[in-house]
Design a protein around this motif. Sequence first.
Motif, PDB file in Angstrom:
ATOM      1  N   LYS A  38      -7.182  -3.584  -9.876  1.00 60.52           N
ATOM      2  CA  LYS A  38      -7.645  -4.325  -8.714  1.00 60.52           C
ATOM      3  C   LYS A  38      -6.779  -5.532  -8.366  1.00 60.52           C
ATOM      4  O   LYS A  38      -7.151  -6.360  -7.546  1.00 60.52           O
ATOM      5  N   TYR A  52      -2.453   7.199   2.344  1.00 61.11           N
ATOM      6  CA  TYR A  52      -2.781   5.793   2.156  1.00 61.11           C
ATOM      7  C   TYR A  52      -4.037   5.674   1.282  1.00 61.11           C
ATOM      8  O   TYR A  52      -5.021   6.360   1.497  1.00 61.11           O
ATOM      9  N   ILE A  53      -3.990   4.750   0.284  1.00 57.18           N
ATOM     10  CA  ILE A  53      -5.099   4.565  -0.651  1.00 57.18           C
ATOM     11  C   ILE A  53      -5.815   3.237  -0.422  1.00 57.18           C
ATOM     12  O   ILE A  53      -7.023   3.187  -0.189  1.00 57.18           O
ATOM     13  N   ASP A  54      -5.069   2.134  -0.452  1.00 56.63           N
ATOM     14  CA  ASP A  54      -5.715   0.827  -0.379  1.00 56.63           C
ATOM     15  C   ASP A  54      -4.658  -0.250  -0.129  1.00 56.63           C
ATOM     16  O   ASP A  54      -3.455   0.036  -0.091  1.00 56.63           O
ATOM     17  N   ARG A  55      -5.145  -1.474   0.041  1.00 58.52           N
ATOM     18  CA  ARG A  55      -4.267  -2.619   0.229  1.00 58.52           C
ATOM     19  C   ARG A  55      -4.820  -3.796  -0.574  1.00 58.52           C
ATOM     20  O   ARG A  55      -6.016  -4.056  -0.564  1.00 58.52           O
ATOM     21  N   PHE A  56      -3.916  -4.509  -1.283  1.00 59.27           N
ATOM     22  CA  PHE A  56      -4.334  -5.613  -2.146  1.00 59.27           C
ATOM     23  C   PHE A  56      -3.529  -6.873  -1.829  1.00 59.27           C
ATOM     24  O   PHE A  56      -2.520  -6.835  -1.139  1.00 59.27           O
ATOM     25  N   TYR A  94       3.381   1.769  -4.969  1.00 54.74           N
ATOM     26  CA  TYR A  94       3.024   0.424  -4.527  1.00 54.74           C
ATOM     27  C   TYR A  94       4.171  -0.150  -3.683  1.00 54.74           C
ATOM     28  O   TYR A  94       5.329  -0.161  -4.130  1.00 54.74           O
ATOM     29  N   GLU A 117      -4.554  -0.199   8.571  1.00 51.06           N
ATOM     30  CA  GLU A 117      -4.519   0.494   7.276  1.00 51.06           C
ATOM     31  C   GLU A 117      -3.553   1.676   7.341  1.00 51.06           C
ATOM     32  O   GLU A 117      -3.584   2.469   8.281  1.00 51.06           O
ATOM     33  N   SER A 145       1.120  -8.495   1.419  1.00 50.32           N
ATOM     34  CA  SER A 145       0.133  -7.602   0.802  1.00 50.32           C
ATOM     35  C   SER A 145       0.868  -6.514   0.025  1.00 50.32           C
ATOM     36  O   SER A 145       2.080  -6.334   0.186  1.00 50.32           O
ATOM     37  N   SER A 177       0.557  -2.500  -0.435  1.00 47.39           N
ATOM     38  CA  SER A 177      -0.076  -1.268   0.027  1.00 47.39           C
ATOM     39  C   SER A 177       0.131  -0.172  -1.004  1.00 47.39           C
ATOM     40  O   SER A 177       1.195  -0.076  -1.631  1.00 47.39           O
TER      41      SER A 177
END
Length: 404
Positions: free
Chosen positions: A223, A183-187, A146, A127, A173, A175
């Motif tokens: 999301k 860093y926030i998230d990964r989708f 993004y 992450e 992905s 990020s």
Amino acid sequence: IIYRVNQRREEVIAEFRERMEERRAAVTTRLNTIQQLIDSKADLQGRMKENRLHSMRENMLEDIDTKLTQLQVVEKETEVVFECDTRQLEQTISVLGQLIEREIISTPDYPALLQPSVSVGKKGTAEGELYWPQGVAVDEKSKLIYVADTRIEYHHVTDIRSGYVAYDYHTGSISVFSMTGEYIDRFCEGQVNQPCGIAISEDNDVFVSDTVSHCVYKFKLPKFKLVTKVGKKETGVSKFNYPRHLTVTTDRSVLVADRDNNRIAVMDTDLKHKRYIKHPTMTRPTDVKVNNNKVYVLSYQDSPCLHVFSLTGEKIRSLITRDGERNAQVRMCYSFCLDKKQNILMADYDARNIKVFSQEGALLHTLGDTQDGDKTIRPQGITLTDTNKIICTSLFTNFGLHIF
């Protein structure tokens, strides 16, 4: 320039003398205009010296003076030799004018920073890490960044007939980072293979191109719910062949640089085909942007490498020469963007910097230029925020996300 003449000798000489005198007068007028601009700005000479432009200007003026003295006709028995390269003369004058104009008129929107103010995302798969970052986009509403990233795994399998066979496996992905680099998230893990281009619409739709799957995805924020997907590796309508970067416009059009099909695919935001933009001088496009009712296309193998079209696809012009030509302006670029003043920011991957050009193709600034190998970047994707912050991804050296 050599003219071989058998008759009308005197007429040819007189005609060329007249043309050269007209050119001399035009050059003199342009030089006088440049001098007037210099005289109108009291502190210009000092600023030129600080920016090492003074010696450049003096050398150019000396070169111009030398060429002006060569505007003479040398007569021989069977030929007339005109000792003057007028194209080089005009180019020298043009470059000088651009330098002086930049010092007088242009505002330094981009300070001459040698390093980014924020750098995040070292190479890795954990992450907050980035493995093969390419496209980058900013959501101005949420103030989030993004990044289209790909993890590449290399495998070797044993084949009875040919021995070892190597292949690579791509897992893509998206990020997400804050504007300060957290860093926030990964989708999208498992949904995309090798995402390259990424663009966000005003309706919170995210469009992603995939160079391995040869398709374009549409997701919905926040999301990343998959809405639709279009394309496969072919040349037909709504098909792609290594699609690279893309953009979405305010009139709800999505433009994709369909690299190996040598075209720009234009679709609506439901990814329905509208038309193509193609031209014989545009080969292997890698990025596309729309600004002020013009379509800008970057073709990394062409020189000039940036092509400008109307919205309906008529070619307007090309600018910015690339590696392979004498005095090339850039070396190798895969992505670019435009600011509010329509300046062009080129992510020069091979030169390891970001170059800012005017609409006429004059170099205004160079960012990220450093001799320190540990701190240099190799910009891949690039975008701008509403506040003129430059955000780019980098490969090989200083993998990650960089904010200027």
